[in-house]
Design an enzyme around this catalytic site. Sequence first.
Site, PDB file in Angstrom:
ATOM      1  N   GLU A  28      -7.200  -6.095  -1.171  1.00  0.00           N
ATOM      2  CA  GLU A  28      -5.816  -6.393  -0.783  1.00  0.00           C
ATOM      3  C   GLU A  28      -5.668  -6.466   0.741  1.00  0.00           C
ATOM      4  O   GLU A  28      -4.568  -6.285   1.267  1.00  0.00           O
ATOM      5  CB  GLU A  28      -4.854  -5.329  -1.345  1.00  0.00           C
ATOM      6  CG  GLU A  28      -4.872  -5.172  -2.862  1.00  0.00           C
ATOM      7  CD  GLU A  28      -4.327  -6.377  -3.631  1.00  0.00           C
ATOM      8  OE1 GLU A  28      -3.883  -7.355  -2.998  1.00  0.00           O
ATOM      9  OE2 GLU A  28      -4.365  -6.318  -4.874  1.00  0.00           O
ATOM     10  N   HIS A  68      -1.109   1.385  -0.889  1.00  0.00           N
ATOM     11  CA  HIS A  68      -0.905   0.769  -2.200  1.00  0.00           C
ATOM     12  C   HIS A  68      -1.439   1.702  -3.279  1.00  0.00           C
ATOM     13  O   HIS A  68      -2.569   2.180  -3.175  1.00  0.00           O
ATOM     14  CB  HIS A  68      -1.634  -0.577  -2.261  1.00  0.00           C
ATOM     15  CG  HIS A  68      -1.676  -1.186  -3.628  1.00  0.00           C
ATOM     16  ND1 HIS A  68      -0.547  -1.482  -4.362  1.00  0.00           N
ATOM     17  CD2 HIS A  68      -2.723  -1.540  -4.420  1.00  0.00           C
ATOM     18  CE1 HIS A  68      -0.894  -2.002  -5.528  1.00  0.00           C
ATOM     19  NE2 HIS A  68      -2.219  -2.040  -5.586  1.00  0.00           N
ATOM     20  N   HIS A  77      -0.953   2.949  -7.801  1.00  0.00           N
ATOM     21  CA  HIS A  77      -0.574   2.550  -9.159  1.00  0.00           C
ATOM     22  C   HIS A  77       0.119   3.716  -9.874  1.00  0.00           C
ATOM     23  O   HIS A  77      -0.411   4.246 -10.858  1.00  0.00           O
ATOM     24  CB  HIS A  77      -1.819   2.145  -9.958  1.00  0.00           C
ATOM     25  CG  HIS A  77      -2.559   0.952  -9.441  1.00  0.00           C
ATOM     26  ND1 HIS A  77      -3.802   0.570  -9.911  1.00  0.00           N
ATOM     27  CD2 HIS A  77      -2.235   0.031  -8.503  1.00  0.00           C
ATOM     28  CE1 HIS A  77      -4.214  -0.525  -9.286  1.00  0.00           C
ATOM     29  NE2 HIS A  77      -3.289  -0.876  -8.411  1.00  0.00           N
ATOM     30  N   GLU A 136      18.043  13.096  -2.452  1.00  0.00           N
ATOM     31  CA  GLU A 136      17.314  12.798  -1.210  1.00  0.00           C
ATOM     32  C   GLU A 136      16.948  11.312  -1.092  1.00  0.00           C
ATOM     33  O   GLU A 136      16.660  10.848   0.011  1.00  0.00           O
ATOM     34  CB  GLU A 136      16.012  13.606  -1.173  1.00  0.00           C
ATOM     35  CG  GLU A 136      16.210  15.098  -1.030  1.00  0.00           C
ATOM     36  CD  GLU A 136      16.542  15.493   0.396  1.00  0.00           C
ATOM     37  OE1 GLU A 136      15.688  15.274   1.261  1.00  0.00           O
ATOM     38  OE2 GLU A 136      17.661  15.988   0.631  1.00  0.00           O
ATOM     39  N   HIS A 172       2.205  -3.612 -11.962  1.00  0.00           N
ATOM     40  CA  HIS A 172       0.996  -3.362 -11.171  1.00  0.00           C
ATOM     41  C   HIS A 172       1.105  -2.076 -10.331  1.00  0.00           C
ATOM     42  O   HIS A 172       0.313  -1.160 -10.516  1.00  0.00           O
ATOM     43  CB  HIS A 172       0.703  -4.586 -10.292  1.00  0.00           C
ATOM     44  CG  HIS A 172      -0.531  -4.447  -9.457  1.00  0.00           C
ATOM     45  ND1 HIS A 172      -1.330  -5.514  -9.118  1.00  0.00           N
ATOM     46  CD2 HIS A 172      -1.114  -3.371  -8.860  1.00  0.00           C
ATOM     47  CE1 HIS A 172      -2.356  -5.089  -8.388  1.00  0.00           C
ATOM     48  NE2 HIS A 172      -2.236  -3.800  -8.206  1.00  0.00           N
TER      49      HIS A 172
HETATM   50  O1  2HA Z   1      -8.306  -2.300  -7.200  1.00  0.00           O
HETATM   51  O2  2HA Z   1      -5.331  -1.785  -6.579  1.00  0.00           O
HETATM   52  O3  2HA Z   1      -4.531  -4.265  -6.348  1.00  0.00           O
HETATM   53  C1  2HA Z   1      -7.554  -2.216  -6.056  1.00  0.00           C
HETATM   54  C2  2HA Z   1      -6.184  -2.613  -6.362  1.00  0.00           C
HETATM   55  C3  2HA Z   1      -5.881  -4.048  -6.395  1.00  0.00           C
HETATM   56 ZN    ZN Z   2      -3.456  -2.522  -7.194  1.00  0.00          ZN
END
Ligand code: 2HA
Ligand code: ZN
Length: 275
Positions: free
Chosen positions: A116, A140, A142, A170, A211
């Site tokens: 990414e 980033h 998940h 908050e 995602h």
């Molecule tokens: O595998 O999270 O978006 C890495 C990620 C791709």
């Molecule tokens: Zn990801």
Amino acid sequence: MNVLDTKFAQGFVRMCEDGWNQGWHERNGGNLSYRMKPEDVEEVRDALSTDKAWNPIGTSVPELAGEYFMVTGSGKYFRNVSLDPADTTCIIEVDEKGEQYRIRWGLVNGGQPTSELPSHLMNHEVKKNVSQGRHRVIYHAHPANVIALTFVLPLDSAVFTRELWEMVTECPVVFPAGIGVAGWMVPGGRKIAVVTSGLMKEYDVAIWAHHGMFCSGEDFDLTFGLMHTVEKAAEILVKVLSMRPDKRQTVTTDEFRSLAADFHVTLPEKFLYEK
Ligand code: 2HA
Ligand code: ZN
């Protein structure tokens, strides 16, 4: 100085470990990047090599020309970062046009920076501008509850912002600008990077439907704390929606306005719509 003896590298590694412990990084899921300060670069200058080739970033980030970033490696597991940071992370340098990068440290057993990278660097470029250089961390992850909500709430920034604000008092103080939401897209390339960095002009949080989430912040604590706060609010909303489809009572729009006044934050009226 050894990279792993620096405060910035230790903060980076700790954040990866914390994210793993939260359950946000199955397998190789998620990625982290930190825009190094000039003094960070000076501190580790002797540890940086120049023997790696330049590679295309896959997009153009002219405002990041000459900047250095610590980033997680593509295909690497957050679970392993604290055990072997030199294998799982790297320091990259961006060229003077903002079109190529080269690895200056790390990924000692081979590999490339995160898949990414276009999204990370385009987000950094936007955030460097809109924050007058203060934002340095793009994260980033998940997190399960935020992802779950992208199957049941409309994929609308106003709805996600308002629903999550209502869950924890908050929240409007932690993310007063709200949350941007992008519909499902193929990850890993320039197209999703353009959409995400567009959202980052306005928001510090962007959700990728089905995602995960991107957060931007000034340092590791603020950025991790932002991800944590949004995901906690999402967890509460998932519990609420699991008990009954509506809320018996909630925070009202006028209560949000009083909160904004007392906490000296601006809450855009577009999120305080009548339901
Ligand atoms: O595998 O999270 O978006 C890495 C990620 C791709
Ligand atoms: Zn990801």
